[in-house]
Scaffold this active site. Structure first.
Site, PDB file in Angstrom:
ATOM      1  N   ASP A 139       3.899  -4.805  -7.507  1.00 33.51           N
ATOM      2  CA  ASP A 139       3.319  -3.580  -6.926  1.00 33.51           C
ATOM      3  C   ASP A 139       3.907  -2.329  -7.578  1.00 33.51           C
ATOM      4  O   ASP A 139       3.435  -1.225  -7.320  1.00 33.51           O
ATOM      5  CB  ASP A 139       3.534  -3.539  -5.413  1.00 33.51           C
ATOM      6  CG  ASP A 139       4.979  -3.766  -5.024  1.00 33.51           C
ATOM      7  OD1 ASP A 139       5.486  -4.870  -5.279  1.00 33.51           O
ATOM      8  OD2 ASP A 139       5.616  -2.833  -4.495  1.00 33.51           O
ATOM      9  N   ASN A 140       4.934  -2.512  -8.390  1.00 35.49           N
ATOM     10  CA  ASN A 140       5.503  -1.364  -9.100  1.00 35.49           C
ATOM     11  C   ASN A 140       5.133  -1.368 -10.573  1.00 35.49           C
ATOM     12  O   ASN A 140       5.692  -0.602 -11.362  1.00 35.49           O
ATOM     13  CB  ASN A 140       7.028  -1.348  -8.955  1.00 35.49           C
ATOM     14  CG  ASN A 140       7.459  -1.055  -7.520  1.00 35.49           C
ATOM     15  OD1 ASN A 140       6.698  -0.468  -6.759  1.00 35.49           O
ATOM     16  ND2 ASN A 140       8.658  -1.460  -7.153  1.00 35.49           N
ATOM     17  N   ASP A 143       7.178   3.970 -10.372  1.00 34.98           N
ATOM     18  CA  ASP A 143       7.906   3.739  -9.116  1.00 34.98           C
ATOM     19  C   ASP A 143       9.408   3.585  -9.358  1.00 34.98           C
ATOM     20  O   ASP A 143       9.941   2.479  -9.430  1.00 34.98           O
ATOM     21  CB  ASP A 143       7.359   2.518  -8.364  1.00 34.98           C
ATOM     22  CG  ASP A 143       6.402   2.953  -7.270  1.00 34.98           C
ATOM     23  OD1 ASP A 143       5.946   4.114  -7.307  1.00 34.98           O
ATOM     24  OD2 ASP A 143       6.110   2.142  -6.372  1.00 34.98           O
ATOM     25  N   ASP A 154       9.230   5.215   7.649  1.00 34.45           N
ATOM     26  CA  ASP A 154       8.953   6.507   8.288  1.00 34.45           C
ATOM     27  C   ASP A 154       8.034   7.395   7.455  1.00 34.45           C
ATOM     28  O   ASP A 154       7.758   8.531   7.824  1.00 34.45           O
ATOM     29  CB  ASP A 154      10.271   7.249   8.571  1.00 34.45           C
ATOM     30  CG  ASP A 154      11.090   7.467   7.298  1.00 34.45           C
ATOM     31  OD1 ASP A 154      10.593   7.133   6.198  1.00 34.45           O
ATOM     32  OD2 ASP A 154      12.222   7.965   7.408  1.00 34.45           O
ATOM     33  N   GLY A 184       0.845  -1.189   0.000  1.00 28.92           N
ATOM     34  CA  GLY A 184       0.000   0.000   0.000  1.00 28.92           C
ATOM     35  C   GLY A 184       0.872   1.228   0.000  1.00 28.92           C
ATOM     36  O   GLY A 184       2.094   1.140   0.074  1.00 28.92           O
TER      37      GLY A 184
HETATM   38  P1  AMP Z   1       9.083   0.535  -3.115  1.00 27.09           P
HETATM   39  O1  AMP Z   1      10.210  -0.438  -3.024  1.00 27.09           O
HETATM   40  O2  AMP Z   1       9.507   1.990  -3.017  1.00 27.09           O
HETATM   41  O3  AMP Z   1       8.211   0.291  -4.286  1.00 27.09           O
HETATM   42  O4  AMP Z   1       8.202   0.324  -1.814  1.00 27.09           O
HETATM   43  C1  AMP Z   1       7.638  -0.905  -1.425  1.00 27.09           C
HETATM   44  C2  AMP Z   1       6.642  -0.659  -0.327  1.00 27.09           C
HETATM   45  O5  AMP Z   1       7.295  -0.084   0.811  1.00 27.09           O
HETATM   46  C3  AMP Z   1       5.523   0.292  -0.695  1.00 27.09           C
HETATM   47  O6  AMP Z   1       4.356  -0.168  -0.052  1.00 27.09           O
HETATM   48  C4  AMP Z   1       5.987   1.601  -0.132  1.00 27.09           C
HETATM   49  O7  AMP Z   1       4.939   2.487   0.147  1.00 27.09           O
HETATM   50  C5  AMP Z   1       6.696   1.167   1.141  1.00 27.09           C
HETATM   51  N1  AMP Z   1       7.751   2.101   1.550  1.00 27.09           N
HETATM   52  C6  AMP Z   1       8.942   2.321   0.937  1.00 27.09           C
HETATM   53  N2  AMP Z   1       9.650   3.249   1.602  1.00 27.09           N
HETATM   54  C7  AMP Z   1       8.897   3.629   2.669  1.00 27.09           C
HETATM   55  C8  AMP Z   1       9.083   4.550   3.744  1.00 27.09           C
HETATM   56  N3  AMP Z   1      10.195   5.285   3.876  1.00 27.09           N
HETATM   57  N4  AMP Z   1       8.087   4.655   4.645  1.00 27.09           N
HETATM   58  C9  AMP Z   1       6.980   3.927   4.548  1.00 27.09           C
HETATM   59  N5  AMP Z   1       6.755   3.043   3.569  1.00 27.09           N
HETATM   60  C10 AMP Z   1       7.684   2.888   2.634  1.00 27.09           C
HETATM   61 MG    MG Z   2       6.612   0.770  -5.017  1.00 26.81          MG
END
Ligand code: AMP
Ligand code: MG
EC number: 2.7.7.-
Length: 487
Positions: free
Chosen positions: A252-253, A262, A125, A90
């Protein structure tokens, strides 16, 4: 032209209700300031470019202010990460502020990334650092300028808010634009949590808003899936043809619209390397450059699984079968054009493959080789580029084959050839080291380099006076930068 307070909202995703997203307010950044804005992206919202310079702009996109009609929501989704299923992901740090429609009637999601904690933040965070926000901004706008389908970026807002990664950094927000932020993982979430009603609602939503032409087909959902397969095949063909490595192709990306989405530890190839892995936590090379092609299909299969309540398995399989041939056709078409060819011959694929193998073995700069191949007539160009190769006999054999192929291709002047080739072979790409230089300056408070680089990358095919330094091979330090995935 509109002022910031004249945007018109129509929050269609928010109206789907609480099963799909949660209302969350952005958490403001301290001392928000404009780092960079994209005038081209502002034009998508009919926004007056002068608006970027106002303090209210930084306040809106730094989480301090909100339009009365905005309805900020964190979306729920799940997805396959590195091949394993994660039941709940999410928006952990991004918020869909709302959907704005422009004078042409197009809807654009305003998505603020780095907007603070949400119910989906898990251990995170909720923040994004300046470094990764600049990278996402530059990549979105650079890919768009290359003609690669992608989400867009309106601006980056910097701040004095401390954020801890490997070291202390500063928080930032990037405002992302897309016609939808729905991912493959949205469908997976409702499928695996066994919520058929919501899943049907989601499918109707996507079909009605994003694939309305599929409504006319005998099996609208199947037509929609086919279209998604086709768009992914085309997008990934463009990544491969331009040397773009996404790095985190988790489901999810992956956007339901078939756009690049993403941005994390992505990279453009400098030296051609089929085995290049841009994500240094990808130890197995699952998302290596050449693996992007089969992974594209793997991801579509994961989506297909989630669509089994609507479409028969046989029909899904048949649609998935379209992916590779479509990918091949798009890729070969683009590579032919990059080589300056206007006709098709069966042996062209082999011509491309042989060239890539030679480049791989000699560590030849992928972008510059193809750009300079069009500078001069084929015979002169290959003679000049020969020095870059270690296997000279191999290159000479290829060059003979290429020259003969060009001679058979057609009768055109070198001016025509150069113009045609330069229109598909960029001189400027977002090399990691260029991004790194711009980030280092921005981290010390100087945003001029980010702005200049953004400007150069919006016209990648056009030689720009005084910008020679952006069209060079990377220095040694810049070739194998490890890009942190903590963003
Ligand atoms: P990502 O690898 O950026 O596509 O992120 C994978 C998941 O981790 C997604 O659900 C993001 O919203 C969550 N996420 C990544 N970085 C953070 C962060 N600093 N704080 C909260 N959620 C994060
Ligand atoms: Mg993502």
């Amino acid at each position: 032209m509109k002022a910031l307070d004249e945007l018109t909202f129509d929050n269609r995703f928010a109206r789907l209700g609480d099963a799909f997203s949660t209302h969350v307010l952005p958490e403001p950044l301290d001392e928000p300031r404009l780092v960079v804005a994209s005038k081209a992206a502002m034009a998508l919202l009919d926004l007056d470019p002068a608006a970027a310079e106002t303090s209210v702009f930084a306040e809106l996109f730094g989480g301090h202010k909100l339009w009365a009609e905005a309805e900020p929501r964190a979306m729920v989704y799940s997805g396959h990460q590195f091949g394993g299923y994660t039941p709940q992901l999410g928006d952990g740090r991004g918020l869909l502020l709302g959907e704005v429609y422009n004078e042409a009637g197009e809807h654009w999601d305003l998505h603020l990334k780095g907007a603070g904690m949400t119910p989906y933040s898990r251990m995170g965070d909720g923040r994004a650092v300046l470094r990764s926000s600049i990278r996402e901004f530059l990549a979105s706008e650079a890919l768009h300028a290359l003609g690669i389908p992608t989400s867009r970026a309106l601006c980056v807002i910097g701040s004095s808010t401390p954020v801890w990664r490997e070291k202390q950094e500063r928080g930032a927000m990037v405002l992302r634009l897309a016609h939808s932020h729905i991912r493959f993982g949205h469908f997976e979430y409702f499928y695996y949590t066994k919520k058929p009603e919501q899943q049907a609602e989601l499918a109707e939503h996507v079909l009605n808003l994003h694939y309305p032409e599929c409504r006319e087909q005998p099996e609208p959902y199947l037509a929609m899936f086919r279209e998604i397969v086709e768009r992914n095949a085309e997008m990934i063909a463009k990544w491969q043809a331009y040397g773009f490595c996404h790095g985190v192709m988790n489901t999810d990306n992956m956007s339901i619209l078939g756009i690049t989405f993403d941005f994390g530890p992505f990279a453009f190839l400098d030296d051609f390397d089929a085995h290049f892995i841009c994500n240094h936590s990808d130890h197995e090379g699952r998302y290596s450059f050449s693996n992007q092609v089969p992974i594209g299909q793997w991801n579509l299969s994961a989506l297909a699984q989630a669509l089994t309540p609507f479409i028969s398995v046989d029909a899904l399989k048949e649609a998935l079968g379209l992916y590779l041939p479509l990918y091949q056709a798009h890729y070969l078409d683009l590579m032919r054009r990059r080589l300056g060819l206007t006709t098709a011959e069966d042996a062209d694929q082999q011509l491309v493959e042989r060239l890539l193998k030679l480049m791989q073995n000699s560590g030849v700069d992928y972008t510059l080789f193809l750009r300079h191949l069009g500078d001069e007539p084929a015979a002169l160009a290959v003679a000049r580029l020969r020095d870059d190769f270690v296997d000279l006999a191999g290159f000479d054999a290829w060059a003979e084959q290429y020259k003969a192929r060009v001679a058979r291709d057609g009768d055109y002047t070198q001016e025509q050839r150069r113009e045609r080739m330069h229109a598909v072979n960029p001189l400027y790409i977002l090399r990691n080291y260029l991004a790194q230089n711009a980030i280092a300056a921005a981290e010390s408070g100087d945003y001029s380099e980010v702005r200049r680089l953004h400007d150069v990358l919006t016209r990648p095919f056009e030689e720009q006076a005084g910008m020679e330094q952006y069209a060079q091979r990377p220095p040694d330090w810049g070739k194998h930068l490890e890009i942190s995935c903590s963003s």
